[in-house]
Design a protein around this motif. Structure first.
Motif, PDB file in Angstrom:
ATOM      1  N   LYS A 391       2.213  -7.022  11.460  1.00 58.63           N
ATOM      2  CA  LYS A 391       2.621  -6.294  10.521  1.00 58.63           C
ATOM      3  C   LYS A 391       3.453  -5.142  10.908  1.00 58.63           C
ATOM      4  CE  LYS A 391      -1.464  -2.891  11.144  1.00 58.63           C
ATOM      5  NZ  LYS A 391      -2.458  -2.291  10.357  1.00 58.63           N
ATOM      6  N   LYS A 392       3.836  -4.631   9.402  1.00 53.15           N
ATOM      7  CA  LYS A 392       4.883  -3.373   9.749  1.00 53.15           C
ATOM      8  C   LYS A 392       4.034  -2.206   9.889  1.00 53.15           C
ATOM      9  CE  LYS A 392       8.912  -1.387   8.798  1.00 53.15           C
ATOM     10  NZ  LYS A 392      10.069  -1.315   9.749  1.00 53.15           N
ATOM     11  N   LEU A 393       4.793  -1.164  10.613  1.00 56.72           N
ATOM     12  CA  LEU A 393       4.267   0.024  11.019  1.00 56.72           C
ATOM     13  C   LEU A 393       3.585   0.802   9.857  1.00 56.72           C
ATOM     14  CD1 LEU A 393       4.235   2.369  12.898  1.00 56.72           C
ATOM     15  CD2 LEU A 393       6.484   3.181  12.064  1.00 56.72           C
ATOM     16  N   GLU A 394       4.387   0.748   8.463  1.00 54.03           N
ATOM     17  CA  GLU A 394       3.818   1.556   7.366  1.00 54.03           C
ATOM     18  C   GLU A 394       2.762   0.607   6.482  1.00 54.03           C
ATOM     19  OE1 GLU A 394       8.293   1.975   7.475  1.00 54.03           O
ATOM     20  OE2 GLU A 394       7.210   0.671   8.089  1.00 54.03           O
ATOM     21  N   ALA A 395       2.432  -0.532   6.814  1.00 56.20           N
ATOM     22  CA  ALA A 395       1.962  -1.530   6.136  1.00 56.20           C
ATOM     23  C   ALA A 395       0.567  -1.258   5.486  1.00 56.20           C
ATOM     24  CB  ALA A 395       1.803  -3.030   6.691  1.00 56.20           C
ATOM     25  N   THR A 396      -0.283  -0.661   6.381  1.00 53.29           N
ATOM     26  CA  THR A 396      -1.596  -0.128   5.923  1.00 53.29           C
ATOM     27  C   THR A 396      -1.629   0.850   4.863  1.00 53.29           C
ATOM     28  OG1 THR A 396      -2.542  -0.957   8.128  1.00 53.29           O
ATOM     29  CG2 THR A 396      -3.969   0.654   6.699  1.00 53.29           C
ATOM     30  N   PRO A 397      -1.079   1.811   5.263  1.00 50.40           N
ATOM     31  CA  PRO A 397      -0.933   3.058   4.003  1.00 50.40           C
ATOM     32  C   PRO A 397      -0.328   2.473   2.733  1.00 50.40           C
ATOM     33  CG  PRO A 397       0.473   3.792   5.995  1.00 50.40           C
ATOM     34  CD  PRO A 397      -0.278   2.366   6.455  1.00 50.40           C
ATOM     35  N   ALA A 398       0.924   1.551   2.996  1.00 50.53           N
ATOM     36  CA  ALA A 398       1.255   1.060   1.593  1.00 50.53           C
ATOM     37  C   ALA A 398       0.127   0.305   1.023  1.00 50.53           C
ATOM     38  CB  ALA A 398       2.545   0.283   1.861  1.00 50.53           C
ATOM     39  N   ALA A 399      -0.336  -0.520   1.624  1.00 52.63           N
ATOM     40  CA  ALA A 399      -1.435  -1.580   0.911  1.00 52.63           C
ATOM     41  C   ALA A 399      -2.386  -0.649   0.380  1.00 52.63           C
ATOM     42  CB  ALA A 399      -1.903  -2.673   1.967  1.00 52.63           C
ATOM     43  N   ASP A 400      -2.917   0.316   1.372  1.00 57.78           N
ATOM     44  CA  ASP A 400      -4.093   1.217   0.665  1.00 57.78           C
ATOM     45  C   ASP A 400      -3.551   1.841  -0.569  1.00 57.78           C
ATOM     46  OD1 ASP A 400      -5.593   0.649   3.017  1.00 57.78           O
ATOM     47  OD2 ASP A 400      -5.162   2.681   4.262  1.00 57.78           O
ATOM     48  N   TYR A 401      -2.541   2.595  -0.586  1.00 54.83           N
ATOM     49  CA  TYR A 401      -2.159   3.105  -1.923  1.00 54.83           C
ATOM     50  C   TYR A 401      -2.198   2.051  -3.130  1.00 54.83           C
ATOM     51  CZ  TYR A 401       0.678   6.396  -4.651  1.00 54.83           C
ATOM     52  OH  TYR A 401       0.946   7.207  -5.854  1.00 54.83           O
ATOM     53  N   VAL A 402      -1.595   1.111  -2.760  1.00 49.67           N
ATOM     54  CA  VAL A 402      -1.259  -0.037  -3.955  1.00 49.67           C
ATOM     55  C   VAL A 402      -2.650  -0.659  -4.456  1.00 49.67           C
ATOM     56  CG1 VAL A 402      -0.572  -2.191  -4.392  1.00 49.67           C
ATOM     57  CG2 VAL A 402       0.935  -0.973  -3.449  1.00 49.67           C
ATOM     58  N   VAL A 403      -3.554  -0.913  -3.441  1.00 47.11           N
ATOM     59  CA  VAL A 403      -4.897  -1.445  -3.759  1.00 47.11           C
ATOM     60  C   VAL A 403      -5.538  -0.471  -4.370  1.00 47.11           C
ATOM     61  CG1 VAL A 403      -7.135  -2.292  -2.821  1.00 47.11           C
ATOM     62  CG2 VAL A 403      -4.889  -3.279  -2.216  1.00 47.11           C
ATOM     63  N   ARG A 404      -5.692   0.886  -3.914  1.00 45.86           N
ATOM     64  CA  ARG A 404      -6.485   1.983  -4.628  1.00 45.86           C
ATOM     65  C   ARG A 404      -6.253   2.239  -6.076  1.00 45.86           C
ATOM     66  NH1 ARG A 404      -5.774   5.048  -0.269  1.00 45.86           N
ATOM     67  NH2 ARG A 404      -4.161   6.149  -1.225  1.00 45.86           N
ATOM     68  N   ARG A 405      -4.939   2.126  -6.317  1.00 46.64           N
ATOM     69  CA  ARG A 405      -4.662   2.216  -7.690  1.00 46.64           C
ATOM     70  C   ARG A 405      -4.556   1.051  -8.599  1.00 46.64           C
ATOM     71  NH1 ARG A 405      -3.462   5.951  -4.373  1.00 46.64           N
ATOM     72  NH2 ARG A 405      -3.013   8.232  -4.990  1.00 46.64           N
ATOM     73  N   GLY A 406      -4.989  -0.129  -8.027  1.00 49.59           N
ATOM     74  CA  GLY A 406      -5.198  -1.287  -8.803  1.00 49.59           C
ATOM     75  C   GLY A 406      -3.789  -1.945  -9.170  1.00 49.59           C
ATOM     76  N   ALA A 407      -2.744  -1.674  -8.353  1.00 47.93           N
ATOM     77  CA  ALA A 407      -1.297  -2.159  -8.610  1.00 47.93           C
ATOM     78  C   ALA A 407      -1.040  -3.202  -7.902  1.00 47.93           C
ATOM     79  CB  ALA A 407      -0.279  -0.774  -8.451  1.00 47.93           C
ATOM     80  N   GLY A 408      -1.866  -3.894  -7.190  1.00 45.42           N
ATOM     81  CA  GLY A 408      -1.822  -4.957  -6.328  1.00 45.42           C
ATOM     82  C   GLY A 408      -2.851  -5.239  -5.439  1.00 45.42           C
ATOM     83  N   VAL A 409      -2.550  -6.116  -4.269  1.00 47.60           N
ATOM     84  CA  VAL A 409      -3.463  -6.609  -3.369  1.00 47.60           C
ATOM     85  C   VAL A 409      -3.015  -6.653  -1.942  1.00 47.60           C
ATOM     86  CG1 VAL A 409      -4.895  -7.929  -5.091  1.00 47.60           C
ATOM     87  CG2 VAL A 409      -2.834  -8.996  -3.725  1.00 47.60           C
ATOM     88  N   ARG A 410      -3.881  -6.826  -0.952  1.00 53.37           N
ATOM     89  CA  ARG A 410      -3.657  -6.619   0.253  1.00 53.37           C
ATOM     90  C   ARG A 410      -3.675  -8.294   0.790  1.00 53.37           C
ATOM     91  NH1 ARG A 410      -4.663  -2.642   3.750  1.00 53.37           N
ATOM     92  NH2 ARG A 410      -6.277  -2.005   2.166  1.00 53.37           N
ATOM     93  N   LEU A 411      -2.329  -8.768   1.374  1.00 54.40           N
ATOM     94  CA  LEU A 411      -2.341 -10.273   1.904  1.00 54.40           C
ATOM     95  C   LEU A 411      -2.659 -10.040   3.527  1.00 54.40           C
ATOM     96  CD1 LEU A 411      -0.008 -12.964   0.868  1.00 54.40           C
ATOM     97  CD2 LEU A 411      -1.118 -12.882   3.125  1.00 54.40           C
TER      98      LEU A 411
END
Length: 467
Positions: A391-411
């Motif tokens: 995974k990318k260095l920043e992937a987890t905080p980006a995924a957390d932010y998107v999922v927490r706000r209902g704007a997408g999902v984590r793959l």
């Protein structure tokens, strides 16, 4: 004002700061972008004036065989133990100490010309303000020597600032354990000695920090922060004919980053699984993938347009969703275009594990110092390299932010089956709730000050801090 912007020679570092540079130029200020001399054409292509550091014929510093390697896990975790970090804090520390410390080290070496050239230019040109991306730490010394005000620009989460705070809190414990009080200060010290500069907090943190992370995502630090809206820019290319009209069916962008593919072959099995998953969907996929990323893909589906490169700022306005690797700029661009996101993020630590490999063969997911496809491939003996997490260095905080706000999902391509990935993509494209979540993030982004809005603040801060 005269303004120097110091950036690593990478589009991932230049493009995020380009709209701020444009805003300053448009307000009548003189702007110069200091970077490795071989990157000058990219600076000019962005409509900015380059100042070349070093020899344009020389390899970029990270591809030198004597570039700093990542720290070994036992060293990284010894610090984490002394700093008393919890699980999340350890990940922040790994991101800083095992990953970011390496590019930070490249352009502050007293035995290479880059930092010296930057200081010499600042002395001669006498800027009022120096803005430096967080990996160009020598720029704060150039500002100190020339009397300029200076500010860091964070490309993603401020891991250095967060870690500087932790190191400062635990100075006594670090000394007792025989560990450095600040690894970046150690790297800067030879250059500081050359110019008679004290490596203080202002040198490390900057006088203030320009932060383009959306509200609610930034790491808390003691730095003075000036927020700015991240305005995406990915080059000024000719718009291809196929992008001029609206797509006939929902279009999904698939982009897995530009930086990692320069150093590793393959994509941890992620690309083949995603392409298999989209093959039966009634969507059009535009995949910005090169030969290294397509390693292991037996057949590209008929509904996939595979291109090595297309400007995301041209592509994304035509899309219904984006699948991406979680990089800072690639996460921020869909925010600005109000798009749902599928962020590739695995459930594993960022820790790099050393392994012994033959560098003449490229195992999937490995990184070695001094190697880059098409640039520096002349490695001829067995060396220690590092097995990267998938995974990318920043992937987890980006995924957390998107999922927490209902704007997408984590793959998580390790955990999800092809069928589960197919359902995930279909849901994000079709379900209105994801568009609602993307709209909420977009509104947050829109409420932040634009690059033009912060120009008067930069003028005032420069006047207050320059010597």
């Amino acid at each position: 004002m005269r303004i120097v912007i110091a950036v690593q020679p990478s589009h991932a570092h230049l493009w995020p700061i380009t709209p701020v540079a444009w805003a300053l130029q448009s307000a009548g200020h003189e702007v110069r972008v200091a970077t490795h001399a071989r990157f000058a054409d990219s600076v000019r292509a962005a409509g900015l004036t380059p100042v070349g550091l070093g020899d344009p014929a020389a390899d970029e510093a990270r591809t030198r065989s004597d570039a700093r390697p990542p720290a070994r896990p036992e060293e990284v975790l010894r610090y984490a133990d002394v700093l008393g970090l919890d699980e999340q804090g350890r990940e922040h520390w790994i991101a800083f100490y095992q990953w970011l410390l390496n590019p930070i080290s490249d352009y502050i070496r007293a035995d290479l010309p880059y930092a010296v050239d930057l200081v010499d230019f600042a002395r001669a040109w006498r800027p009022d303000l120096v803005i430096w991306d967080a990996t160009m730490a020598a720029a704060s010394m150039a500002a100190r020597v020339s009397g300029a005000a200076h500010a860091r620009f964070t490309l993603n989460l401020d891991y250095p600032g967060w870690c500087f705070d932790r190191l400062r809190e635990r100075r006594a414990e670090l000394r007792a354990a025989g560990l450095s009080e600040n690894p970046v200060a150690d790297l800067l010290q030879p250059l500081a000695d050359k110019y008679g500069i004290e490596v203080d907090d202002e040198i490390l943190y900057g006088q203030w920090t320009i932060d383009p992370m959306p509200t609610g995502m930034s790491l808390p630090t003691s730095a003075t922060v000036l927020p700015v809206r991240y305005v995406p820019f990915t080059g000024a290319d000719l718009i291809p004919e196929w992008l001029r009209g609206a797509p006939q069916r929902p279009r999904v962008a698939l982009t897995l980053g530009e930086s990692t593919r320069r150093f590793i072959k393959g994509d941890w099995g992620r690309t083949p699984k995603i392409l298999e998953a989209v093959a039966d969907l009634d969507i059009e996929v535009v995949a910005t993938l090169n030969a290294q990323q397509l390693e292991g893909v037996e057949q590209i589906p008929d509904n996939v347009r595979a291109l090595e490169w297309v400007s995301l700022t041209q592509l994304m306005p035509t899309c219904s969703a984006v699948i991406h690797h979680g990089g800072g700029g690639t996460f921020a661009a869909p925010v600005a275009f109000n798009l749902p996101q599928i962020v590739c993020d695995t459930d594993e630590s960022l820790m790099m594990q050393p392994v012994e490999v033959d560098p003449r063969t490229m195992a999937d997911g490995t990184y070695r110092v001094g190697f880059e496809f098409g640039v520096s491939e002349e490695v001829v003996q067995t060396v220690t390299t590092w097995q990267l997490p998938g995974k990318k260095l920043e992937a987890t905080p980006a995924a957390d932010y998107v999922v927490r706000r209902g704007a997408g999902v984590r793959l998580d391509h390790y955990e999800k089956s092809v069928e589960e990935v197919r359902t995930m993509i279909q849901d994000v494209v079709r379900e209105p709730s994801y568009r609602d979540g993307a709209r909420a993030i977009f509104d947050t982004w829109l409420a932040m000050p634009s690059p033009a809005d912060i120009v008067p603040l930069l003028e005032r801060l420069a006047g207050e801090h320059r010597r």
